[in-house]
Design an enzyme around this catalytic site. Structure first.
Site, PDB file in Angstrom:
ATOM      1  N   LYS A   1      -4.113 -13.701  -7.903  1.00  0.00           N
ATOM      2  CA  LYS A   1      -5.234 -13.359  -7.184  1.00  0.00           C
ATOM      3  C   LYS A   1      -6.595 -13.777  -7.807  1.00  0.00           C
ATOM      4  O   LYS A   1      -7.588 -14.387  -7.079  1.00  0.00           O
ATOM      5  CB  LYS A   1      -5.607 -11.743  -7.165  1.00  0.00           C
ATOM      6  CG  LYS A   1      -6.616 -11.062  -6.357  1.00  0.00           C
ATOM      7  CD  LYS A   1      -7.571 -10.934  -7.101  1.00  0.00           C
ATOM      8  CE  LYS A   1      -7.442  -9.659  -8.257  1.00  0.00           C
ATOM      9  NZ  LYS A   1      -8.705  -9.238  -8.816  1.00  0.00           N
TER      10      LYS A   1
ATOM     11  N   ASP B   1      -6.278  -8.656  -3.205  1.00  0.00           N
ATOM     12  CA  ASP B   1      -6.451  -7.738  -4.354  1.00  0.00           C
ATOM     13  C   ASP B   1      -6.148  -6.288  -3.483  1.00  0.00           C
ATOM     14  O   ASP B   1      -5.820  -6.182  -2.137  1.00  0.00           O
ATOM     15  CB  ASP B   1      -7.739  -7.599  -4.703  1.00  0.00           C
ATOM     16  CG  ASP B   1      -9.003  -7.320  -3.741  1.00  0.00           C
ATOM     17  OD1 ASP B   1      -8.418  -7.204  -2.653  1.00  0.00           O
ATOM     18  OD2 ASP B   1     -10.085  -7.526  -4.200  1.00  0.00           O
TER      19      ASP B   1
END
Length: 217
Positions: free
Chosen positions: A138, A156
């Site tokens: 991420k 996320d």
């Protein structure tokens, strides 16, 4: 072709299309800022953005923005560990000691960032995940988007909640990311990107707005 709940999928598409009418100019302006960092920024601008992504992991984007303002790009490159810890405590970071240590340990990459951005974005992402402290899938994707790459997704908790709400995924992931899991989620968002005619990097800003009501970075 990935199959979802068709009704909910197109409900989300319609919501994005409606949002586009009101915030497209803001999204385009923000994305141009990202591109400017990648194309015109120096190596310290790039490292500041990498540190931002390290700092926002398990924290918040607005806090990362404040950290960039308080520490400055030269501070990320030159402050001692003690100075970084002090600054991070001042702004209320959850993990000041660990994040300060990562920033110090990662300084070796400052000299390489410009050349890394000229390589294949997917290989660069893998390199960052493998070699940079505090950077996972991420965070690496977040950094690359924030320097102007449009073809990767930032997955996320906010994005996952939207994906769950619209039945794009059955359940929220319960364990850490690996490449296979991250790419599988990214492929789902690629379908959304393709049908909405919005690049993955910009799509994140629309989805983030749906979840938070703001356009951050």
């Amino acid at each position: 072709m990935i199959i979802f709940d068709t009704d909910k999928f197109y409900t989300l598409i319609r919501q994005i299309e409606k949002l586009k009418e009101s915030i497209e100019d803001q999204v385009e302006k923000r994305f141009q800022e990202f591109k400017n960092i990648g194309e015109k920024g120096d190596k310290l601008d790039l490292y500041s953005e990498l540190c931002f992504c390290i700092l926002t992991a398990n924290w918040k984007a607005k806090g990362g923005i404040k950290a960039q303002q308080v520490i400055s790009k030269s501070g990320f490159a030159t402050f001692s560990e003690e100075e970084l810890i002090k600054k991070l405590k001042e702004i209320g970071h959850r993990f000041p000691n660990t994040r300060a240590k990562y920033i110090i340990q990662n300084r070796w990459i400052i000299k390489d960032l410009k050349s890394l951005l000229k390589q294949d974005v997917y290989q660069t992402r893998k390199f960052l995940v493998k070699n940079v402290k505090g950077i996972g899938w991420k965070e690496a994707s977040h950094f690359l988007r924030n320097v102007g790459f449009e073809n990767i997704a930032i997955i996320d908790k906010h994005i996952l909640r939207i994906m769950k709400s619209y039945n794009l995924i059955e359940d929220l992931p319960k364990s850490g990311w690996n490449e296979k899991k991250y790419i599988s989620m990214e492929n789902i968002l690629k379908e959304l990107s393709k049908i909405s005619h919005i690049s993955l990097g910009k799509l994140d800003l629309y989805l983030w707005y749906i979840e938070t009501g703001s356009i951050d970075k």
